[in-house]
Design an enzyme around this catalytic site. Sequence first.
Site, PDB file in Angstrom:
ATOM      1  N   GLY A 213      71.990  36.538  21.958  1.00 15.90           N
ATOM      2  CA  GLY A 213      70.837  36.559  22.870  1.00 15.90           C
ATOM      3  C   GLY A 213      71.230  37.053  24.249  1.00 15.90           C
ATOM      4  N   ALA A 214      72.479  36.783  24.630  1.00 17.76           N
ATOM      5  CA  ALA A 214      72.921  37.192  25.961  1.00 17.76           C
ATOM      6  C   ALA A 214      72.943  38.724  26.084  1.00 17.76           C
ATOM      7  CB  ALA A 214      74.286  36.606  26.266  1.00 17.76           C
TER       8      ALA A 214
ATOM      9  N   GLY B 213      64.735  15.592  55.985  1.00 14.81           N
ATOM     10  CA  GLY B 213      63.308  15.313  55.862  1.00 14.81           C
ATOM     11  C   GLY B 213      62.510  16.599  55.761  1.00 14.81           C
ATOM     12  N   GLY B 214      61.486  16.719  56.605  1.00 13.60           N
ATOM     13  CA  GLY B 214      60.584  17.871  56.568  1.00 13.60           C
ATOM     14  C   GLY B 214      61.292  19.199  56.771  1.00 13.60           C
TER      15      GLY B 214
HETATM   16  C1  HXC Z   1      62.208  12.671  67.910  1.00 13.99           C
HETATM   17  C2  HXC Z   1      64.489  12.798  67.782  1.00 13.99           C
HETATM   18  C3  HXC Z   1      64.431  12.877  66.391  1.00 13.99           C
HETATM   19  C4  HXC Z   1      63.135  12.851  65.782  1.00 13.99           C
HETATM   20  C5  HXC Z   1      66.487  12.963  66.963  1.00 13.99           C
HETATM   21  N1  HXC Z   1      65.783  12.841  68.095  1.00 13.99           N
HETATM   22  N2  HXC Z   1      65.674  12.983  65.899  1.00 13.99           N
HETATM   23  N3  HXC Z   1      63.383  12.697  68.532  1.00 13.99           N
HETATM   24  N4  HXC Z   1      62.058  12.754  66.583  1.00 13.99           N
HETATM   25  N5  HXC Z   1      63.003  12.953  64.473  1.00 13.99           N
HETATM   26  C6  HXC Z   1      66.318  12.793  69.429  1.00 13.99           C
HETATM   27  C7  HXC Z   1      67.052  11.516  69.751  1.00 13.99           C
HETATM   28  O1  HXC Z   1      66.143  10.541  70.217  1.00 13.99           O
HETATM   29  C8  HXC Z   1      68.002  11.973  70.841  1.00 13.99           C
HETATM   30  O2  HXC Z   1      67.289  12.055  72.044  1.00 13.99           O
HETATM   31  C9  HXC Z   1      68.341  13.372  70.445  1.00 13.99           C
HETATM   32  O3  HXC Z   1      67.304  13.797  69.548  1.00 13.99           O
HETATM   33  C10 HXC Z   1      69.658  13.475  69.714  1.00 13.99           C
HETATM   34  O4  HXC Z   1      69.659  12.514  68.674  1.00 13.99           O
HETATM   35  P1  HXC Z   1      70.925  11.573  68.366  1.00 13.99           P
HETATM   36  O5  HXC Z   1      70.463  10.569  67.405  1.00 13.99           O
HETATM   37  O6  HXC Z   1      71.512  11.099  69.656  1.00 13.99           O
HETATM   38  O7  HXC Z   1      71.929  12.626  67.722  1.00 13.99           O
HETATM   39  P2  HXC Z   1      72.998  12.394  66.575  1.00 13.99           P
HETATM   40  O8  HXC Z   1      73.783  11.136  66.819  1.00 13.99           O
HETATM   41  O9  HXC Z   1      73.762  13.673  66.528  1.00 13.99           O
HETATM   42  O10 HXC Z   1      72.170  12.171  65.252  1.00 13.99           O
HETATM   43  C11 HXC Z   1      71.372  13.234  64.739  1.00 13.99           C
HETATM   44  C12 HXC Z   1      70.452  12.706  63.643  1.00 13.99           C
HETATM   45  C13 HXC Z   1      69.646  11.479  64.181  1.00 13.99           C
HETATM   46  C14 HXC Z   1      71.294  12.248  62.434  1.00 13.99           C
HETATM   47  C15 HXC Z   1      69.557  13.844  63.199  1.00 13.99           C
HETATM   48  O11 HXC Z   1      69.065  11.881  65.443  1.00 13.99           O
HETATM   49  C16 HXC Z   1      68.560  11.065  63.282  1.00 13.99           C
HETATM   50  O12 HXC Z   1      68.810  10.358  62.290  1.00 13.99           O
HETATM   51  N6  HXC Z   1      67.318  11.407  63.615  1.00 13.99           N
HETATM   52  C17 HXC Z   1      66.155  10.999  62.848  1.00 13.99           C
HETATM   53  C18 HXC Z   1      66.073  11.723  61.562  1.00 13.99           C
HETATM   54  C19 HXC Z   1      64.802  11.407  60.828  1.00 13.99           C
HETATM   55  O13 HXC Z   1      64.699  10.308  60.183  1.00 13.99           O
HETATM   56  N7  HXC Z   1      63.780  12.256  60.989  1.00 13.99           N
HETATM   57  C20 HXC Z   1      62.515  12.053  60.410  1.00 13.99           C
HETATM   58  C21 HXC Z   1      62.590  12.529  58.987  1.00 13.99           C
HETATM   59  S1  HXC Z   1      61.092  12.266  58.144  1.00 13.99           S
HETATM   60  P3  HXC Z   1      67.984  11.935  73.458  1.00 13.99           P
HETATM   61  O14 HXC Z   1      66.855  11.940  74.432  1.00 13.99           O
HETATM   62  O15 HXC Z   1      68.749  10.633  73.412  1.00 13.99           O
HETATM   63  O16 HXC Z   1      68.872  13.111  73.603  1.00 13.99           O
HETATM   64  C22 HXC Z   1      60.419  13.756  58.096  1.00 13.99           C
HETATM   65  C23 HXC Z   1      59.139  13.764  57.321  1.00 13.99           C
HETATM   66  C24 HXC Z   1      58.481  15.101  57.355  1.00 13.99           C
HETATM   67  O17 HXC Z   1      60.909  14.708  58.607  1.00 13.99           O
HETATM   68  C25 HXC Z   1      57.968  15.452  55.988  1.00 13.99           C
HETATM   69  C26 HXC Z   1      57.177  16.720  56.032  1.00 13.99           C
HETATM   70  C27 HXC Z   1      57.056  17.321  54.659  1.00 13.99           C
END
Ligand code: HXC
Length: 510
Positions: free
Chosen positions: A404-405, A169-170
């Site tokens: 050209g290269a 994502g971001g």
């Molecule tokens: C808040 C988050 C988080 C997020 C993970 N965590 N991503 N908290 N915001 N985006 C937290 C979880 O709740 C968890 O907390 C801890 O981090 C570890 O995450 P897990 O899921 O247990 O880890 P894992 O199984 O290793 O998976 C990692 C992961 C997954 C694949 C990255 O966490 C995930 O899919 N996260 C969301 C990704 C996402 O969709 N992000 C938003 C993208 S949109 P605890 O307390 O249990 O330890 C975006 C838009 C911005 O970014 C655009 C700007 C230009």
Amino acid sequence: MHDVIKDLEARREQARLGGGHDRIDRQHKNGKLTARERIALLLDEGSFEETDMFVEHRSYDFGMDEKRIPGDGVVTGHGTVNGRLVYVFSKDFTVFGGSLSKAQSEKIVKVQKMASQNGAPVLGIFDAGGARIQEGVDSLAGYADIFMQNVLSSGVVPQISMIMGPCAGGDVYSPALTDFIFMVKDTSYMYVTGPDVVKTVTNEVVTHETLGGASVHAAKSGVVDGAFENDIEALVQMRRLIDFLPGSNRDTPPVRPTFDIVEREDYSLDSLIPENPNMPYDMKELIEKTVDEGDFFEISPSFGGNIVCGFGRMEGSTVGVVANQPMTLAGVLDIDASRKAARFVRFCDCFNIPIVTFVDVPGFMPGTKQEYGGLIKHGAKLLFAYAEATVPKVTVITRKAYGGAYDVMSSKHLRGDVNYAWPTAEIAVMGAKGAVEIIFRKDIGDADKIAEHTKSYEDNFANPYIAAKKGYIDDIVLPHATRRRISKALRTLKNKDVQNPWKKHDNIPL
Ligand code: HXC
């Protein structure tokens, strides 16, 4: 007094623990180091000065007011690499998955600004789950603040990104705005949208690795500039890369003492070019035998292999090397090679790094795949990059420089400063076979005549002397003397001063 000191120590201890022992153990079980362990390996021992250790997020929604962890998911500060200042931020996956809050973005922007102001590289280590979901638009605002600073810092200080875990994502766009991105194999991945969204939108079934692992980005997409086996190797290699780079666009490249004498001649190079002009040879052998101590840091070794780009040193000073590689696709210029080398040439020009170009190129890649993919525009990027570059440019044509290269590869006509050719060079519009088939089309059925025409073309054009007679080549140099001649040329160019006309910025064909 004693109590306040103990209190500070306790607070620091808590901040250093990040998300706690369990999450640190999980990080290690997943084959990853923690944010702090990574910084410790990257920087000189004891040199790290941490900033904003006590910063916390300011969110109250979704129970976040109950969960505040000092540092808020990123470790920031500065230190040294072999004594030279470097700024660093390192995402802490153990704290809210390293996700980006507004407070976290402010920490990152602070080091980015300090790096630019103080003329030092900034290195970002990524291991995070993207936007802090609980913060909504504040997180998006934080990303944009980082992107803005990435853009302002571009060309001012070297910016390097190291992907050491999830980067989605971001999180992907800040690295994409930096000069170099590296990944760790198997434990890191990078994509705009993850496998679940991909399945919903395009019905493709992909894994993290097949969508955005190092095997994808270092070899197929070209998004990243290299992949390493594990965190430790990656960080050791980052130290090596930083050693080659100036602190900022106000610096000249760093000089490292060398024991490799400039006059070193390598007679094995006299037989590097095979008798048969269609046989390949390894251009990296020439590079490694030319630069100081054979120390060459290659950029994007697994992508666009028909061109080799990387950093070496001559007389201790960094140079950027660009070289066609006859071992891959005969060294032809295609879309990938043009994009890769154009970006590298521009990096060198931003940071006052002289460019040494070794040429053995049969031309641009023909075919619909290339034309439909926009070869014209991508090839033009490399031409543009060489033409606008004002750093010292030294070129050596080893064998083919066709069409050209020939123009593109740092020719005299694009302000190459010193242009040499080996006696084996063939500088012509095209190779003998293609040329004869066009200009003697009527004789195509007559093998004897074609052989005669081919011999005559080769005798007249397959050499460097026509270009040398016109001054397009400054001298014909012996292969074994290549290092000495390039070093001498670079010495004369130390004070080169060439300015491009004033403009707001150029309009490179993106
Ligand atoms: C808040 C988050 C988080 C997020 C993970 N965590 N991503 N908290 N915001 N985006 C937290 C979880 O709740 C968890 O907390 C801890 O981090 C570890 O995450 P897990 O899921 O247990 O880890 P894992 O199984 O290793 O998976 C990692 C992961 C997954 C694949 C990255 O966490 C995930 O899919 N996260 C969301 C990704 C996402 O969709 N992000 C938003 C993208 S949109 P605890 O307390 O249990 O330890 C975006 C838009 C911005 O970014 C655009 C700007 C230009």
